[in-house]
Design an enzyme around this catalytic site. Sequence first.
Site, PDB file in Angstrom:
ATOM      1  N   ASP A  99     -59.298 -81.271 -12.824  1.00 47.66           N
ATOM      2  CA  ASP A  99     -60.261 -81.579 -13.880  1.00 47.66           C
ATOM      3  C   ASP A  99     -61.153 -82.735 -13.444  1.00 47.66           C
ATOM      4  O   ASP A  99     -60.861 -83.417 -12.459  1.00 47.66           O
ATOM      5  CB  ASP A  99     -59.507 -81.951 -15.164  1.00 47.66           C
ATOM      6  CG  ASP A  99     -60.229 -81.514 -16.423  1.00 47.66           C
ATOM      7  OD1 ASP A  99     -61.462 -81.367 -16.372  1.00 47.66           O
ATOM      8  OD2 ASP A  99     -59.562 -81.331 -17.463  1.00 47.66           O
ATOM      9  N   ALA A 142     -63.622 -86.248 -14.888  1.00 46.72           N
ATOM     10  CA  ALA A 142     -63.439 -87.389 -15.786  1.00 46.72           C
ATOM     11  C   ALA A 142     -64.772 -88.088 -15.988  1.00 46.72           C
ATOM     12  O   ALA A 142     -65.669 -88.012 -15.151  1.00 46.72           O
ATOM     13  CB  ALA A 142     -62.412 -88.369 -15.225  1.00 46.72           C
ATOM     14  N   GLY A 199     -63.839 -86.058 -22.112  1.00 47.09           N
ATOM     15  CA  GLY A 199     -64.274 -85.490 -23.377  1.00 47.09           C
ATOM     16  C   GLY A 199     -65.755 -85.558 -23.634  1.00 47.09           C
ATOM     17  O   GLY A 199     -66.201 -85.303 -24.753  1.00 47.09           O
ATOM     18  N   GLY A 200     -66.542 -85.887 -22.594  1.00 45.58           N
ATOM     19  CA  GLY A 200     -67.984 -85.883 -22.777  1.00 45.58           C
ATOM     20  C   GLY A 200     -68.510 -84.514 -23.165  1.00 45.58           C
ATOM     21  O   GLY A 200     -69.534 -84.394 -23.827  1.00 45.58           O
ATOM     22  N   GLY A 201     -67.768 -83.484 -22.764  1.00 50.03           N
ATOM     23  CA  GLY A 201     -68.139 -82.117 -23.122  1.00 50.03           C
ATOM     24  C   GLY A 201     -67.428 -81.597 -24.353  1.00 50.03           C
ATOM     25  O   GLY A 201     -67.605 -80.430 -24.726  1.00 50.03           O
ATOM     26  N   GLU A 253     -58.065 -79.569 -22.655  1.00 47.90           N
ATOM     27  CA  GLU A 253     -57.872 -80.103 -21.308  1.00 47.90           C
ATOM     28  C   GLU A 253     -56.563 -80.880 -21.226  1.00 47.90           C
ATOM     29  O   GLU A 253     -55.790 -80.712 -20.276  1.00 47.90           O
ATOM     30  CB  GLU A 253     -59.043 -81.010 -20.931  1.00 47.90           C
ATOM     31  CG  GLU A 253     -60.329 -80.272 -20.628  1.00 47.90           C
ATOM     32  CD  GLU A 253     -61.484 -81.205 -20.352  1.00 47.90           C
ATOM     33  OE1 GLU A 253     -62.239 -80.939 -19.419  1.00 47.90           O
ATOM     34  OE2 GLU A 253     -61.633 -82.216 -21.078  1.00 47.90           O
TER      35      GLU A 253
END
Length: 239
Positions: free
Chosen positions: A96, A98, A111-113, A119
């Site tokens: 993933d 970051a 978590g910007g997306g 996730e």
Amino acid sequence: MARTKKANDEVPTNSDSLKLKVAKQAAKLVKDEMVVGLGSGSTANLFIQELGKRIVEEELYIYGVPTSFDSRMVASTAGIPLISLDQCGEIDIAVDGADEVCKSTLSLIKGGGGCHTMEKIVDYHAKEFIVLADEGKLVDSLGDKTPVPLEVIPFAYSTVLNKLLKMNTAPAIRTGSGKMGPVITDSGNMIIDVFISIDDAEETENMLNNIPGVLENGVFSKCDKVLVGTSKKVEILKK
């Protein structure tokens, strides 16, 4: 005849090249017959594409567990067979991206997306959780530049906001482009972004999750390894 550049053409940046570098390196870590957690976001998407190339070229038997509708679409296009979380007993490796990585603790903000809940479920379930980042994502302490996203049940958004205000923070409901109103996650919830000082990532992670109405937050205190793309090489950070 030379091609005329359009206004919306994407120009690769140095950050893009570093992301691709770590994505290629991470794809090499995946072995035949593995179940792989597929993260979400621009760097994770590059990894998914590189993994898809390996599957086709080397005829590998690999299954992916997507963490968002977006990663599902990218993986399908890349030719990666997909299974759901309840179909796999174990996830061998999760890869993933970051938004921030603390250099000393390898704790993260993600978590910007708006995909951090799924996730985290997949990443924490994996035997090994690997994060991909360019050197610009490294920080000395989390939360100074990037807000922590909270996925919040719509019924509880006002009480969560009030609770955060009492903690002397400045929470904001995330709004999106292309539609009026708040961003809605793949699970049908809202996102509240909040700047908060993070001295202890695990403590902050648990504290935010204890607010009634918060489904999950974007502080990740658990990570096994970070691949960092620099101008010279890919550096590997471990706890």
